[in-house]
Design a protein around this motif. Structure first.
Motif, PDB file in Angstrom:
ATOM      1  N   ASP A  12      -2.436  16.935   6.096  1.00 16.05           N
ATOM      2  CA  ASP A  12      -3.428  18.134   6.029  1.00 16.05           C
ATOM      3  C   ASP A  12      -3.287  18.914   7.100  1.00 16.05           C
ATOM      4  O   ASP A  12      -3.089  20.020   7.291  1.00 16.05           O
ATOM      5  N   ARG A  32      -2.986   8.134  -1.793  1.00 11.96           N
ATOM      6  CA  ARG A  32      -3.446   8.936  -2.673  1.00 11.96           C
ATOM      7  C   ARG A  32      -4.946   9.554  -2.813  1.00 11.96           C
ATOM      8  O   ARG A  32      -5.185  10.630  -2.923  1.00 11.96           O
ATOM      9  N   ARG A  33      -5.517   8.414  -2.367  1.00 12.05           N
ATOM     10  CA  ARG A  33      -7.164   8.526  -2.366  1.00 12.05           C
ATOM     11  C   ARG A  33      -7.382   9.686  -1.279  1.00 12.05           C
ATOM     12  O   ARG A  33      -8.451  10.594  -1.164  1.00 12.05           O
ATOM     13  N   GLY A  36      -5.351  13.189  -2.119  1.00 10.80           N
ATOM     14  CA  GLY A  36      -5.581  13.974  -3.515  1.00 10.80           C
ATOM     15  C   GLY A  36      -4.398  13.876  -4.469  1.00 10.80           C
ATOM     16  O   GLY A  36      -3.388  13.485  -4.066  1.00 10.80           O
ATOM     17  N   GLN A  37      -4.417  14.724  -5.462  1.00  7.02           N
ATOM     18  CA  GLN A  37      -3.392  14.450  -6.514  1.00  7.02           C
ATOM     19  C   GLN A  37      -2.392  15.650  -6.356  1.00  7.02           C
ATOM     20  O   GLN A  37      -1.371  15.786  -6.800  1.00  7.02           O
ATOM     21  N   ASP A  38      -2.761  16.578  -5.411  1.00  8.78           N
ATOM     22  CA  ASP A  38      -1.871  17.757  -5.341  1.00  8.78           C
ATOM     23  C   ASP A  38      -0.597  17.584  -4.410  1.00  8.78           C
ATOM     24  O   ASP A  38       0.125  18.379  -4.243  1.00  8.78           O
ATOM     25  N   ARG A  39      -0.835  16.518  -3.314  1.00 10.04           N
ATOM     26  CA  ARG A  39       0.265  16.244  -2.365  1.00 10.04           C
ATOM     27  C   ARG A  39       1.317  15.304  -3.199  1.00 10.04           C
ATOM     28  O   ARG A  39       1.089  14.562  -3.877  1.00 10.04           O
TER      29      ARG A  39
END
Length: 103
Positions: A12, A32-33, A36-39
């Motif tokens: 980030d 992942r938690r 997030g799903q976009d990485r």
């Protein structure tokens, strides 16, 4: 894409696209938690079991290796050779698989 090795906390901060996690790094589902799903999240796999585990935990790809012995890495996992890679590549419909080999 900018993918950093091991440094989930830097993704980030540096606006990176993702992270690659080794076998002794943070579990993929935890990354992942946090990210997030976009990485993009990838993981190292040395066995078919590793591939399946990464798939269930939400990896986007795996780095598969080593193919053969190398002196450039101190704690080298057992080499997979052609047959080991062939078995793992049969699962390519599950995850993207990259062959990783240091020379």
């Amino acid at each position: 894409s900018d993918v950093y090795k091991r440094q989930v906390e830097w993704v980030d901060i540096l606006h990176a696209d993702g992270v690659h996690l080794g076998k002794s790094d943070m579990p993929i589902d935890e990354a992942r938690r946090l990210l997030g799903q976009d990485r993009i999240i990838g993981g190292t796999a040395n066995t078919l079991e590793d591939v399946m585990l990464h798939a269930t935990r939400g990896a986007d790809y795996i780095g598969c290796g080593p193919f053969r012995f190398t002196t450039t890495k101190e704690k080298l996992a057992p080499t997979l050779g052609l047959e080991g890679h062939r078995r793992i590549l049969e699962t390519r419909n599950i995850l993207k698989i990259l062959n990783v080999q240091q020379s």
